[in-house]
Every structure is written in C-alpha cells, then in structure tokens.
Design a protein around this motif. Structure first.
Motif, PDB file in Angstrom:
ATOM      1  N   SER A  49       0.841  -1.203   0.000  1.00  0.00           N
ATOM      2  CA  SER A  49       0.000   0.000   0.000  1.00  0.00           C
ATOM      3  C   SER A  49       0.870   1.245   0.000  1.00  0.00           C
ATOM      4  O   SER A  49       1.876   1.303   0.704  1.00  0.00           O
ATOM      5  CB  SER A  49      -0.888   0.033   1.245  1.00  0.00           C
ATOM      6  OG  SER A  49      -1.498   1.303   1.346  1.00  0.00           O
ATOM      7  N   THR A  50       0.490   2.221  -0.787  1.00  0.00           N
ATOM      8  CA  THR A  50       1.128   3.539  -0.714  1.00  0.00           C
ATOM      9  C   THR A  50       0.107   4.554  -0.218  1.00  0.00           C
ATOM     10  O   THR A  50       0.270   5.173   0.833  1.00  0.00           O
ATOM     11  CB  THR A  50       1.662   3.970  -2.100  1.00  0.00           C
ATOM     12  OG1 THR A  50       2.570   2.989  -2.543  1.00  0.00           O
ATOM     13  CG2 THR A  50       2.369   5.319  -2.024  1.00  0.00           C
ATOM     14  N   THR A  52      -3.058   4.269   0.971  1.00  0.00           N
ATOM     15  CA  THR A  52      -3.765   3.999   2.224  1.00  0.00           C
ATOM     16  C   THR A  52      -2.820   4.225   3.405  1.00  0.00           C
ATOM     17  O   THR A  52      -3.164   4.906   4.374  1.00  0.00           O
ATOM     18  CB  THR A  52      -4.306   2.548   2.196  1.00  0.00           C
ATOM     19  OG1 THR A  52      -5.109   2.429   1.012  1.00  0.00           O
ATOM     20  CG2 THR A  52      -5.134   2.232   3.421  1.00  0.00           C
ATOM     21  N   ARG A 100      -5.717  -4.006   6.446  1.00  0.00           N
ATOM     22  CA  ARG A 100      -5.787  -4.412   5.027  1.00  0.00           C
ATOM     23  C   ARG A 100      -5.361  -5.861   4.975  1.00  0.00           C
ATOM     24  O   ARG A 100      -4.265  -6.194   5.432  1.00  0.00           O
ATOM     25  CB  ARG A 100      -4.846  -3.534   4.189  1.00  0.00           C
ATOM     26  CG  ARG A 100      -4.586  -4.086   2.794  1.00  0.00           C
ATOM     27  CD  ARG A 100      -3.820  -3.128   1.905  1.00  0.00           C
ATOM     28  NE  ARG A 100      -4.641  -2.014   1.485  1.00  0.00           N
ATOM     29  CZ  ARG A 100      -4.396  -1.253   0.418  1.00  0.00           C
ATOM     30  NH1 ARG A 100      -3.358  -1.511  -0.355  1.00  0.00           N
ATOM     31  NH2 ARG A 100      -5.171  -0.236   0.122  1.00  0.00           N
ATOM     32  N   HIS A 127     -13.396  -2.216  -0.873  1.00  0.00           N
ATOM     33  CA  HIS A 127     -12.468  -1.107  -0.608  1.00  0.00           C
ATOM     34  C   HIS A 127     -13.314   0.148  -0.337  1.00  0.00           C
ATOM     35  O   HIS A 127     -13.352   1.076  -1.134  1.00  0.00           O
ATOM     36  CB  HIS A 127     -11.540  -0.921  -1.819  1.00  0.00           C
ATOM     37  CG  HIS A 127     -10.309  -0.129  -1.532  1.00  0.00           C
ATOM     38  ND1 HIS A 127      -9.982   0.343  -0.272  1.00  0.00           N
ATOM     39  CD2 HIS A 127      -9.290   0.280  -2.351  1.00  0.00           C
ATOM     40  CE1 HIS A 127      -8.835   1.001  -0.331  1.00  0.00           C
ATOM     41  NE2 HIS A 127      -8.404   0.983  -1.574  1.00  0.00           N
ATOM     42  N   MET A 222      -4.262  -7.464  -6.048  1.00  0.00           N
ATOM     43  CA  MET A 222      -3.225  -8.066  -5.191  1.00  0.00           C
ATOM     44  C   MET A 222      -3.701  -9.410  -4.646  1.00  0.00           C
ATOM     45  O   MET A 222      -4.834  -9.523  -4.182  1.00  0.00           O
ATOM     46  CB  MET A 222      -2.920  -7.132  -4.017  1.00  0.00           C
ATOM     47  CG  MET A 222      -2.187  -5.891  -4.399  1.00  0.00           C
ATOM     48  SD  MET A 222      -1.884  -4.834  -2.966  1.00  0.00           S
ATOM     49  CE  MET A 222      -3.463  -4.027  -2.754  1.00  0.00           C
ATOM     50  N   CYS A 254      -8.306   4.196  -9.025  1.00  0.00           N
ATOM     51  CA  CYS A 254      -7.924   4.260  -7.599  1.00  0.00           C
ATOM     52  C   CYS A 254      -6.414   4.253  -7.418  1.00  0.00           C
ATOM     53  O   CYS A 254      -5.918   4.668  -6.384  1.00  0.00           O
ATOM     54  CB  CYS A 254      -8.577   3.116  -6.835  1.00  0.00           C
ATOM     55  SG  CYS A 254      -8.035   1.484  -7.384  1.00  0.00           S
ATOM     56  N   PRO A 256      -2.761   1.814  -7.529  1.00  0.00           N
ATOM     57  CA  PRO A 256      -1.740   2.018  -8.540  1.00  0.00           C
ATOM     58  C   PRO A 256      -2.201   1.617  -9.945  1.00  0.00           C
ATOM     59  O   PRO A 256      -2.901   0.618 -10.104  1.00  0.00           O
ATOM     60  CB  PRO A 256      -0.602   1.095  -8.085  1.00  0.00           C
ATOM     61  CG  PRO A 256      -1.264   0.021  -7.300  1.00  0.00           C
ATOM     62  CD  PRO A 256      -2.454   0.666  -6.660  1.00  0.00           C
TER      63      PRO A 256
END
Ligand code: CP
Ligand code: NVA
Length: 294
Positions: A49-50, A52, A100, A127, A222, A254, A256
């Motif tokens: 995650s980046t 979030t 997550r 999500h 993912m 959303c 990436p």
C-alpha cells in the motif's frame, strides 16, 4: 462500537455526513488540528500500500494524533498469537485500527469483537474508503453523483463491489463493462445485482455511452493469479475509448495504475484524468471517518 467495514453498512444520510465533515477538513484543516490529540491510530497492512498507508498516517497526524504501523510478521499476527488476542491487546493501548488483508471474513470477525473501532483499508471483497472518497471527487468535479452515469470498465473486484454498494444507496446509473469470460464466471452474482439503473455488458461501446465518469482498476488485484489477464486485452481505457463517453467525462483510477495495460499513459496524464485529486481526497475522507468512529 462503530466500525467502517463496508459501504452497505451505512445509510446515505450517514455517508453524506462523513463527506460534509471531509469537505470541512479539506477547507479548514487548522480547525481540526487538535481533534485527535492523545489518540493513536494503528495500522496492520498485510498487502502492499502507498496511498492507504500514507494518507492514514499523515491524515491522523494532521488531526493531532499519533499513528503506528504494525508489521504483521513482527507481531506474528494470527501466528505468534491469535488475531483476536492481538486485537484485545492493542485495544489496551490504541484507539483505532486500520486493517488491510486478503480475507474479508477476518476483518468482519475482528470487528465483531468490538474491542477497537476497525477500518477496512481494503480486503479481497471491498475497498470502502476508496469508493467513499471517490464520491467526494465526483461531487467536486462533475456534481451530485446521484444524477450521474458512471461506467466501470475492467474486473469484477473489491473496488467495484464497493461501487455497487454505493449505487444501491445513491441510485446513480452504473454501467459495468466486463470481459465476456468474467461476466460468465460471475453470472449468478450479477443476476442478483441487476436493477433498473445497474447494467452489465461486455461491449465497451454500449456501456460507455453517456458516461459522465469512467473508472477502471488493475486487471489483476493483489493476491490474485495472473491467468485471467488474457481476457482483458481489448479492455484498455484510452483517449479513443473516452471519445465514446459524454463530452466532458472524467477518468478515474484508484491507483496504482499499470500504465499502458488497463489505462493508457496518455489518458492518465490528460486533462480528463482526476487521479491526483482522487488520491488526495482519500486523506480528507479518512480523517472524517476516523473522527466519526472516535
Ligand atoms: N488506492 C489504494 O488503496 O492505493 P494503495 O494500495 O497504494 O493504498
Ligand atoms: N483492486 C486493487 C485495488 C488496489 C488499491 C487490488 O486489490 O489490488
């Protein structure tokens, strides 16, 4: 105890209140800079995650609180100790927990213990933080979501499930374009989801007509196998595809993004794309969610 697990757990009145708060925070952040003083937000992110990770960390700091990321292997989440015992332990120290992971049932089970308010920071199923903040971005850019048409082109995945739940509350027109094989695989679920304003098709041209907003997401989420990627080869969203939508339609993702796979690089960087505003709004909406839960 309150949690934020799925869009379908809420009424539109409640979600409207959260978005009103998010807009206030965005406009006057200084007024909220002490609201979470002496509070601590924990995060257990069992997938990459980046957005979030950073939007929760920075957002909670901007509310005057502290944040703490717990690496699930360092704490042995569900291995060294049961996840229930870890949650009860954490509840002795912290005030709020973002999780997550790849099993929605675990998030549901932990929230049912009511040891600590829990926020779903993405699961295999949904999500909700993403879709609620996407609603803010839509309202800001093209106006009231209830009167708009959204077209989703891509996979039947977690983000789409939350979008469908949002449609149930706000009644906007939702056209879902999935490759024929994905439609077939999910045909029983899809049958139950059809309503007067939700349609499914495998034809981009049909689904995108009159769209005010076109959304996509990665073809392989993912934790999923890459086998199904072959079904998507004709489903890239690009400027040519956007020409089939309404004249001023916006493009959302959303992130990436996988440039030149589900979306062309030129569209991501074009004027139609609102992806950076979309990413930024995650922070304000999550700040409002945190304040609501606390
Ligand atoms: N959109 C989103 O949730 O991004 P991350 O996976 O980077 O958190
Ligand atoms: N559907 C994507 C969303 C990433 C934010 C995934 O689950 O990987």
């Amino acid at each position: 105890m309150k949690h934020f697990i799925d869009i379908s757990d809420f009424t539109s009145i409640k979600l409207d209140k959260i978005l009103i708060k998010a807009k206030h925070i965005k406009k006057n952040p200084e007024k909220f800079s002490n609201k979470c003083k002496n509070k601590t937000l924990g995060m257990i992110l069992q997938k990459e995650s980046t957005r979030t990770r950073v939007s929760f960390t920075v957002g909670f700091q901007k509310l005057g609180g502290n944040s703490l990321e717990l690496n699930s292997s360092s704490i042995g989440f569900g291995k060294r100790e049961s996840s229930e015992d870890i949650l009860k332990t954490l509840s002795q120290y912290i005030d709020l927990l973002v999780i997550r992971n790849n099993d929605h049932k675990v998030i549901k089970k932990l929230s049912s213990l009511n040891a600590l308010p829990i926020i779903n920071g993405l699961s295999d199923y949904s999500h909700p933080c993403q879709i609620l903040s996407d609603m803010l971005t839509i309202n800001e850019t093209i106006g009231n979501i209830s009167n708009k048409q959204i077209t989703w082109i891509g996979d039947y995945n977690n983000v789409l499930r939350s979008l469908i739940e949002l449609q149930n509350l706000y009644g906007f027109k939702l056209n879902i374009v999935l490759p024929r094989e994905i439609l077939q695989k999910n045909k029983f679920k899809i049958k139950k989801l059809l309503n007067k304003k939700t349609t499914f098709t495998h034809l981009i041209r049909e689904g995108i007509k009159y769209a005010d907003c076109v959304m996509t997401d990665t073809w392989i989420s993912m934790g999923e196998k890459t086998l199904k990627k072959k079904y998507f080869k004709n489903y890239q969203v690009n400027s040519m595809v956007m020409k089939l939508a309404s004249k001023d339609a916006i493009f959302m993702h959303c992130l990436p993004a996988h440039r030149n796979e589900e979306v062309s690089s030129e569209l991501l960087d074009s004027k139609r794309s609102v992806i950076w505003q979309q990413a930024k709004n995650r922070m304000f909406v999550q700040q409002a969610i945190a304040l609501d839960l606390l």
